[in-house]
Design a protein around this motif. Sequence first.
Motif, mmCIF file in Angstrom:
data_model
loop_
_atom_site.group_PDB
_atom_site.id
_atom_site.type_symbol
_atom_site.label_atom_id
_atom_site.label_comp_id
_atom_site.label_asym_id
_atom_site.label_seq_id
_atom_site.Cartn_x
_atom_site.Cartn_y
_atom_site.Cartn_z
ATOM 1 N N CYS A 1 0.819 -1.216 0.000
ATOM 2 C CA CYS A 1 0.000 0.000 0.000
ATOM 3 C C CYS A 1 0.849 1.260 0.000
ATOM 4 O O CYS A 1 0.416 2.291 -0.482
ATOM 5 C CB CYS A 1 -0.980 0.006 1.164
ATOM 6 N N ARG A 2 2.027 1.182 0.518
ATOM 7 C CA ARG A 2 3.003 2.281 0.542
ATOM 8 C C ARG A 2 2.553 3.472 1.376
ATOM 9 O O ARG A 2 3.187 4.518 1.355
ATOM 10 C CB ARG A 2 3.377 2.761 -0.870
ATOM 11 N N VAL B 1 5.103 5.103 3.850
ATOM 12 C CA VAL B 1 6.393 5.651 3.403
ATOM 13 C C VAL B 1 6.828 6.828 4.273
ATOM 14 O O VAL B 1 6.004 7.620 4.733
ATOM 15 C CB VAL B 1 6.382 6.099 1.919
ATOM 16 N N ARG C 1 14.509 8.469 -2.518
ATOM 17 C CA ARG C 1 13.081 8.170 -2.563
ATOM 18 C C ARG C 1 12.579 7.913 -1.147
ATOM 19 O O ARG C 1 13.357 7.620 -0.249
ATOM 20 C CB ARG C 1 12.796 6.928 -3.404
ATOM 21 N N LEU C 2 11.275 7.969 -0.988
ATOM 22 C CA LEU C 2 10.696 7.634 0.317
ATOM 23 C C LEU C 2 10.828 6.126 0.545
ATOM 24 O O LEU C 2 10.885 5.360 -0.409
ATOM 25 C CB LEU C 2 9.223 8.051 0.355
ATOM 26 N N ARG D 1 6.644 16.490 2.358
ATOM 27 C CA ARG D 1 6.843 15.602 1.205
ATOM 28 C C ARG D 1 6.099 14.282 1.415
ATOM 29 O O ARG D 1 5.426 13.771 0.524
ATOM 30 C CB ARG D 1 8.352 15.368 1.078
ATOM 31 N N GLU E 1 2.190 14.778 1.388
ATOM 32 C CA GLU E 1 1.677 14.983 0.042
ATOM 33 C C GLU E 1 1.535 13.640 -0.693
ATOM 34 O O GLU E 1 0.494 13.332 -1.279
ATOM 35 C CB GLU E 1 2.634 15.929 -0.709
ATOM 36 N N VAL E 2 2.584 12.839 -0.635
ATOM 37 C CA VAL E 2 2.542 11.540 -1.320
ATOM 38 C C VAL E 2 1.458 10.655 -0.709
ATOM 39 O O VAL E 2 0.692 10.001 -1.418
ATOM 40 C CB VAL E 2 3.919 10.851 -1.251
ATOM 41 N N THR F 1 -1.973 11.537 -1.976
ATOM 42 C CA THR F 1 -2.204 11.059 -3.342
ATOM 43 C C THR F 1 -2.428 9.546 -3.344
ATOM 44 O O THR F 1 -3.307 9.033 -4.046
ATOM 45 C CB THR F 1 -1.004 11.402 -4.245
ATOM 46 N N LEU F 2 -1.635 8.837 -2.546
ATOM 47 C CA LEU F 2 -1.823 7.384 -2.474
ATOM 48 C C LEU F 2 -3.226 7.050 -2.000
ATOM 49 O O LEU F 2 -3.882 6.141 -2.517
ATOM 50 C CB LEU F 2 -0.799 6.754 -1.511
ATOM 51 N N LEU G 1 -5.730 7.350 -4.651
ATOM 52 C CA LEU G 1 -5.682 6.190 -5.547
ATOM 53 C C LEU G 1 -6.418 4.997 -4.945
ATOM 54 O O LEU G 1 -7.131 4.273 -5.642
ATOM 55 C CB LEU G 1 -4.224 5.803 -5.815
ATOM 56 N N ARG H 1 -8.881 15.859 -0.196
ATOM 57 C CA ARG H 1 -9.263 15.927 -1.605
ATOM 58 C C ARG H 1 -9.550 14.535 -2.151
ATOM 59 O O ARG H 1 -9.048 13.530 -1.639
ATOM 60 C CB ARG H 1 -8.161 16.585 -2.412
#
Lengths: 577, 139, 409
Positions: free
Chosen positions: A45-46, A49, A57-58, A78, A81-82, A85-86, A89, A124
């Motif tokens: 699932c990441r 991170v 990279r993370l 950082r 934010e990632v 987004t994950l 998804l 979001r």
Amino acid sequence: MIELTIDNKKVAVEPNTTLLEAANEINVNIPTLCFADDLTVYGGCRLCVVEVEGENRLRPACNTRARQGMVVKTHSPRVREVRETLFELIIASHDISCELNCLTCSRKSSCQLKDVAEDIDVSRMRLEPGDEEEEYDRSSHSIVREPNKCITCARCIRKCEEIQGVGVFAKASRGPETRVTTFKDKGMGNVECTNCGQCVVSCPTGALHEVYHMEKVWDALYDEDKHVIVQTAPSVRVAIAEAFGEEPGTIATGQMVAALRRLGFDRVFDTNFTADLTIMEEGTEVVDRVVNNDRLPVLTSCSPGWIKFIEHFYPEHLENLSSAKSPQQMFGAVAKNYYAEKIGISPDDLVVVSIMPCTAKKFEARRPEMSDDVDYVLTTREAARMLKSVGVNACDLEPEDYDEMLGVSSGAGDIFGASGGVMEAAIRTAYNLITGEELEEIEITPVRGLQGLKTASIPVTEDLTLRVGIAHGLNNAKKMMEKIKAGEEFHFVEFMACPGGCISGGGQPINTELTWQEVRERRIASLYEIDENKEMRRSHLNPKIKKLYEEYLEEPGSAKAHKLLHTDYTVRGVPGA
Amino acid sequence: MLQQDNDILLEMAHDIQDTYGYIPEREITQLAEKFSEPRAKIYGALEFYSMLYTEPTGKYIVRICDSISCFLHDSDEVLEAVQDYLELESGETSDDKLFTLEVVECLGHCGEGPVMMVNDRMYTELTSGRAIEILSECQ
Amino acid sequence: MVQERKFLKGPRLRNPADYDFPGLQRALKMEPEEVIQEISESKLLGRGGAGFPTGTKWDMAFKEEGEFKYIICNADEGEPGTFKDRYLLDERTLKVLEGMLIGAYVIDADYGYIYIRGEYFKSIKILQEALEEAREAGILGENILGSDFSFDIKLVRGAGCYVCGDETSLLNSLEGMRGQSRTKPPYPISKGLCGCPTLVNNVESLACVAEILHQGASEFATMGTEDSKGTKLVCLSGDVNYPGVYEVEFGSSTLQEIITDLGGGPRKSHDIKFVIPGGLSTRILTRDKLDYKYSYEGLEEAGSSLGSGGVMVVGSEQDLTAILTRIARFYMDESCGTCFPCREGNQQIYKIISRVGKGKFTVNQLEIIEDLGNAMAEAARCGLGQSAQYPTGTILAEFKEELVEGAVY
């Protein structure tokens, strides 16, 4: 010790500690989804991170080991934010639509996606959800799979393979077609699934849930021509309170009985009663087979997940199984015959409902040889949902007693819900059956606890020391069977499909806060507490059991008892193998 | 250890497929037994690979590359012509079980695009006309 | 005018009867450490795409202790725009075997595998025959070329899966699992196939090794630049007049010269719009960035990387969204499906791009694609997901004006 810095705090950890564990030690919560404390790390699932100084990279915290001098940021801009987004998804891959939204979901109050949404404070949702219609898998008597809710985290796959040693699920295809499925997409009801439901409790979403019997039970309760009785399994009383916000292990026996009366059951009985009866029948059989050296070891038969497991994977050992039905099915048989006769109603007008910590019990009730003695099986979760929907809290009512006829039980019945409990209960009675005396040391601690495989030697007479074994979780069951196949000698072996026993069954409330280990320990401790606080702790001393034999069954192992309380098994194997 | 010749799942799967044209259910179960793995897991592994089939395919598997280099040489036109000719979309098998059509990623003949494979034969520098001519000879 | 430098290229070499394996002969007379020394001196960098020094890798594999050791030739060439390994496998077959045998001798490998793309039917046949003949000729098996060295190779066919070109995915695939990447560490050098030390080398790297041992490290090191020694097989494709595999000495020419002199310039009336210089998973270079020397460092300076050597030339009249759609579809279809950012991210990017069709991107869509690309680069599990955004991201960035609705500059 390894020293590192997490979020500007220094922390020292043992070698091989993951960043997730290290963060946990300083009370930093890193969100996870595919991670589960009892399964191998997947790293899919990441969400976990984190930023590691010096790395471009993370890195996933679940799968990155702490190194000396590491500087880690778990919630930097950082990272956040990632993560967001994950999460977008993940939600896009998890079908949330108007017809099928969170409000009707089986996991509306235990959804881990919701937990994560809160953890990362999602703001979001820009991606369109998948619009593919995916067919539900309704092939099983016990479990429904809703693939549209599946986020492919592989927890069910790992649970089934690693903990249960079965491997019903696999990930198939790749890319956007990646899916969790069964062999040749046959469906759970058409493969070697044991119906244990461990996949259900390890799923973070509502992609897996039990086959609901709630509607049927409502219909029966509303039908004035029906006499509807309910039995509650030992493990339900130490878990149902969790569905009402209480801590795992909260004992709510009397409150639950009162609540079920409010719900409209005509009688509230206890599966513990037939647990005592099981001990009488199975204990007698064990003693008989041990004395005659007949088909040893005797293997217990009360866990329906285990039964289906042995039918698939060790069919050559079916003759070792005790022929005694499980407490649920003994209850059904006694109710539809003895009880119906006693109160003078036709079995056709009697509806027997059970509340079980178990999904496999739904399958068991539908086995042809069980002749529909038990009409419907509710999981602990379903029972809680029904109670909530009539405004009843199973924790805060004035406690009431079970109805007497099939509701009185010994402490031996209560501990059936914990791994080793059936064994302990059986030993308490078998000792008496063999020696005519009572076992003094009533608490048989070597058979207790969460160790995967347990063995013990119990001296009974000068010539006889009972050699017993206990396995819980089907992967351990497999190990035990291999020991037996390799010639290790036992008289009697207890098997429970679920790790820890029925208290962690596939039908129990799902706790997303504590570790699996903690939840199990607390529920188990409560069962032993109930036993300890009971005057009567031996099945053979249960007066209502004695009465049942006197009035109806004659004696343990009688022809009548055999007809009603014993069963046989089906060679299933694995097709094609 | 893997040093024996016959214990690579992929190779065994290829061999089975070379015999039957696909990997039948009973063969998957036997592979599972050989490797002491759940049959679902073996099935899942086989399904991972796009050149392995657990259901029967057409007699001719037609693979058309529509990756960048071939596209720059108008593979989309060839593909459209073949789709029209076979009346198949990617992934479909014709009713007479003669053809299975697949749009695939790079086949490693980027200098000779557009390219098409029919079973194990590679055809390069195709035009729509030539592609259909080749397929019309498949019976 | 750029000329081809023939170091790896040469006449067809398939039948062991016609070849005496000079590199292997020489290696067998040397100590393993000496061979490693020679490879290290040549400064050969791995030709699969990552560019790790081969000498260092061999040294690590040599020092690794294990009951069993493997060497694997990675012939799962699948990077779009790349077809140089196929050339070597088909035409210089024995050079690849020779390189592998030298590696096996050096690290004391017990067994070897060639993992080849399942689609390379012709190459598979050639290799099968070559392996059989090599066994008959005593090049494989017991006491190779009369030495104490014994070794054998099995050819394993892949089955249509790009991600198996990643070395840890390849190992999983060989072990009979889904070809999904492993998390590193541990690296295959210490825990590879079935947990044993495993050396994985690309086809071209192994062919280089054979030539280095034959012609000498010094010969190899005279070619190229300080950081990029030797030659590189470049695969030219797309909108050029003479596509194909060309051998280029590092630093001897620019990408522009390679395209013009070897590739015969842009096809038809096309101008070059951009070039994808190192296989699909590299950043694009626009027309004005083609004058850097063709070398690892040159292409990095230009803003991209040398990757696998697959140079795809895109002409000015090509439809960008159609190209973007195909790039997105590639990564979507080839994602192994394990990690969420790659599986879901590539799918979402494909959805957005294919929805745009012949129209233009909105600023919002562009932002989402950037965010998804960033999440994949930061959090995906392996190279596939991490680099998927390179071509897409750079095309969108370089041609914003053309692609985005109402973009103001």
